[in-house]
Design a protein around this motif. Structure first.
Motif, PDB file in Angstrom:
ATOM      1  N   THR A 177       0.830  -1.209   0.000  1.00 17.00           N
ATOM      2  CA  THR A 177       0.000   0.000   0.000  1.00 17.00           C
ATOM      3  C   THR A 177       0.865   1.259   0.000  1.00 17.00           C
ATOM      4  O   THR A 177       0.405   2.341   0.394  1.00 17.00           O
ATOM      5  CB  THR A 177      -0.996   0.056   1.203  1.00 17.00           C
ATOM      6  OG1 THR A 177      -0.280   0.259   2.414  1.00 17.00           O
ATOM      7  CG2 THR A 177      -1.817  -1.221   1.283  1.00 17.00           C
TER       8      THR A 177
ATOM      9  N   LEU B 296     -15.112  -6.046  -2.749  1.00 18.29           N
ATOM     10  CA  LEU B 296     -14.340  -6.443  -1.562  1.00 18.29           C
ATOM     11  C   LEU B 296     -15.124  -6.213  -0.279  1.00 18.29           C
ATOM     12  O   LEU B 296     -15.073  -7.021   0.653  1.00 18.29           O
ATOM     13  CB  LEU B 296     -13.016  -5.667  -1.522  1.00 18.29           C
ATOM     14  CG  LEU B 296     -11.981  -6.022  -2.590  1.00 18.29           C
ATOM     15  CD1 LEU B 296     -10.785  -5.087  -2.511  1.00 18.29           C
ATOM     16  CD2 LEU B 296     -11.520  -7.471  -2.434  1.00 18.29           C
ATOM     17  N   ILE B 297     -15.853  -5.094  -0.236  1.00 24.87           N
ATOM     18  CA  ILE B 297     -16.660  -4.797   0.945  1.00 24.87           C
ATOM     19  C   ILE B 297     -17.855  -5.748   1.026  1.00 24.87           C
ATOM     20  O   ILE B 297     -18.189  -6.271   2.094  1.00 24.87           O
ATOM     21  CB  ILE B 297     -17.137  -3.329   0.922  1.00 24.87           C
ATOM     22  CG1 ILE B 297     -15.940  -2.392   1.078  1.00 24.87           C
ATOM     23  CG2 ILE B 297     -18.160  -3.079   2.029  1.00 24.87           C
ATOM     24  CD1 ILE B 297     -16.266  -0.930   0.866  1.00 24.87           C
TER      25      ILE B 297
ATOM     26  N   LYS C  52     -12.808  -6.664   2.852  1.00 27.98           N
ATOM     27  CA  LYS C  52     -12.427  -5.369   3.411  1.00 27.98           C
ATOM     28  C   LYS C  52     -13.660  -4.732   4.032  1.00 27.98           C
ATOM     29  O   LYS C  52     -14.798  -5.080   3.695  1.00 27.98           O
ATOM     30  CB  LYS C  52     -11.889  -4.443   2.304  1.00 27.98           C
ATOM     31  CG  LYS C  52     -10.622  -4.925   1.617  1.00 27.98           C
ATOM     32  CD  LYS C  52      -9.388  -4.605   2.423  1.00 27.98           C
ATOM     33  CE  LYS C  52      -8.114  -4.914   1.637  1.00 27.98           C
ATOM     34  NZ  LYS C  52      -6.892  -4.604   2.419  1.00 27.98           N
ATOM     35  N   ASN C  53     -13.414  -3.790   4.972  1.00 25.73           N
ATOM     36  CA  ASN C  53     -14.537  -2.997   5.454  1.00 25.73           C
ATOM     37  C   ASN C  53     -14.366  -1.558   4.992  1.00 25.73           C
ATOM     38  O   ASN C  53     -13.355  -1.208   4.395  1.00 25.73           O
ATOM     39  CB  ASN C  53     -14.674  -3.090   6.980  1.00 25.73           C
ATOM     40  CG  ASN C  53     -13.443  -2.559   7.706  1.00 25.73           C
ATOM     41  OD1 ASN C  53     -13.001  -1.428   7.470  1.00 25.73           O
ATOM     42  ND2 ASN C  53     -12.886  -3.364   8.607  1.00 25.73           N
TER      43      ASN C  53
ATOM     44  N   ASP D  55     -11.056   0.229   5.823  1.00 27.90           N
ATOM     45  CA  ASP D  55      -9.781  -0.310   5.350  1.00 27.90           C
ATOM     46  C   ASP D  55      -9.269   0.490   4.163  1.00 27.90           C
ATOM     47  O   ASP D  55     -10.058   0.926   3.304  1.00 27.90           O
ATOM     48  CB  ASP D  55      -9.933  -1.783   4.936  1.00 27.90           C
ATOM     49  CG  ASP D  55     -10.068  -2.700   6.144  1.00 27.90           C
ATOM     50  OD1 ASP D  55      -9.607  -2.317   7.228  1.00 27.90           O
ATOM     51  OD2 ASP D  55     -10.654  -3.784   5.983  1.00 27.90           O
ATOM     52  N   TYR D  56      -7.949   0.652   4.119  1.00 24.93           N
ATOM     53  CA  TYR D  56      -7.336   1.357   2.988  1.00 24.93           C
ATOM     54  C   TYR D  56      -7.143   0.371   1.837  1.00 24.93           C
ATOM     55  O   TYR D  56      -6.604  -0.725   2.029  1.00 24.93           O
ATOM     56  CB  TYR D  56      -5.993   1.954   3.399  1.00 24.93           C
ATOM     57  CG  TYR D  56      -5.276   2.642   2.254  1.00 24.93           C
ATOM     58  CD1 TYR D  56      -5.690   3.897   1.815  1.00 24.93           C
ATOM     59  CD2 TYR D  56      -4.212   2.027   1.593  1.00 24.93           C
ATOM     60  CE1 TYR D  56      -5.067   4.533   0.758  1.00 24.93           C
ATOM     61  CE2 TYR D  56      -3.569   2.651   0.537  1.00 24.93           C
ATOM     62  CZ  TYR D  56      -3.998   3.906   0.127  1.00 24.93           C
ATOM     63  OH  TYR D  56      -3.368   4.519  -0.932  1.00 24.93           O
ATOM     64  N   ILE D  57      -7.603   0.746   0.676  1.00 23.90           N
ATOM     65  CA  ILE D  57      -7.420  -0.067  -0.523  1.00 23.90           C
ATOM     66  C   ILE D  57      -6.485   0.684  -1.455  1.00 23.90           C
ATOM     67  O   ILE D  57      -6.799   1.808  -1.875  1.00 23.90           O
ATOM     68  CB  ILE D  57      -8.767  -0.341  -1.231  1.00 23.90           C
ATOM     69  CG1 ILE D  57      -9.719  -1.093  -0.294  1.00 23.90           C
ATOM     70  CG2 ILE D  57      -8.540  -1.153  -2.508  1.00 23.90           C
ATOM     71  CD1 ILE D  57     -11.110  -1.291  -0.852  1.00 23.90           C
TER      72      ILE D  57
END
Length: 251
Positions: A121, A211-212, A217-218, A221-223
């Protein structure tokens, strides 16, 4: 003659793909990409030249280190194959021209930058500044070939500037994303940079929602956005002009 060139392009892609694996692994760790020579990260044994043949060595070794038997990630041959395929597609689309050389360099940069951002990231300035310098170099070379300058300068400024504005307003992206877009804009030019940005947000939005929805991921979260920029830039290389032409035809 064409077949020989195609074979050469594919081999070049495989070899450079192997080198990109080294860059992807070492750059985030602050290690030299040249020294020490390739070695097993588990047992530290130096890898012999005959075990460094792209894809083939992986198959012959059955995906394991010759010395300690540690499993070698399937991603290593995957990066080599994807790089070779992308190089070949660039050649098919642009022939033996200045643009093929230019876009093979862009593909190379995107493979390294995109994969590192996916893993960590983080976007490393050492990689983006290399791409920016290369982009400026190709603009200068293009000037002497009467290929235009303003279009590509505007591409870099517009793409990088657009992301910079988003960062300043929302704080939802990193400055590394602006660097990648500025770099890509220098290679693509203004019109194709607009396509690249459009595709980046479409692809990023679709994958982010997926993803969510799958609870991988929530919302907090950083994507990393770099991989979406890389994918969109590659799609733009091959389909961008068709998209521009279709849009213009509508009016």
């Amino acid at each position: 003659m064409n077949i020989l060139i195609e074979v050469y392009i594919i081999i070049l892609g495989l070899l450079l793909g192997s080198f990109f694996n080294v860059c992807i692994f070492r750059i985030p760790r602050g290690e030299s990409i040249a020294f020490p020579p390739s070695h097993c990260t588990s047992c530290n044994n130096k890898i012999k030249g005959y075990d460094l043949i792209p894809v083939i060595s992986y198959i012959l070794l059955k995906g394991k280190c010759r010395y300690c038997g540690e499993k070698i990630s399937l991603r290593y041959p995957a990066v080599e194959i994807v790089t070779a395929v992308l190089f070949y597609l660039v050649y098919l689309n642009y022939g033996l021209t200045f643009f093929t050389i230019k876009f093979i360099v862009l593909v190379s940069l995107l493979m390294v930058i995109g994969m590192i951002d996916f893993d960590t990231t983080d976007v490393y300035f050492s990689t983006t500044i290399t791409g920016i310098v290369c982009g400026i170099g190709f603009i200068i070379a293009g000037y002497f070939m009467n290929l235009g300058v303003i279009e590509f300068i505007l591409g870099g400024v517009a793409a990088g500037g657009f992301i910079a504005v988003i960062i300043l307003i929302t704080r939802g992206m990193g400055w590394g994303d602006a660097e990648i877009c500025f770099m890509c804009g220098l290679f693509l030019g203004l019109k194709l940079s607009i396509v690249m940005l459009f595709l980046s947000f479409i692809i990023g939005g679709i994958i982010g929602i997926a993803l969510i929805a799958l609870k991988i991921k929530n919302r907090k979260d950083y994507i990393p956005f770099g991989p979406f920029i890389a994918i969109s830039s590659l799609l733009t290389l091959f389909f961008g002009q068709h998209i521009v032409n279709y849009y213009i035809s509508m009016f």
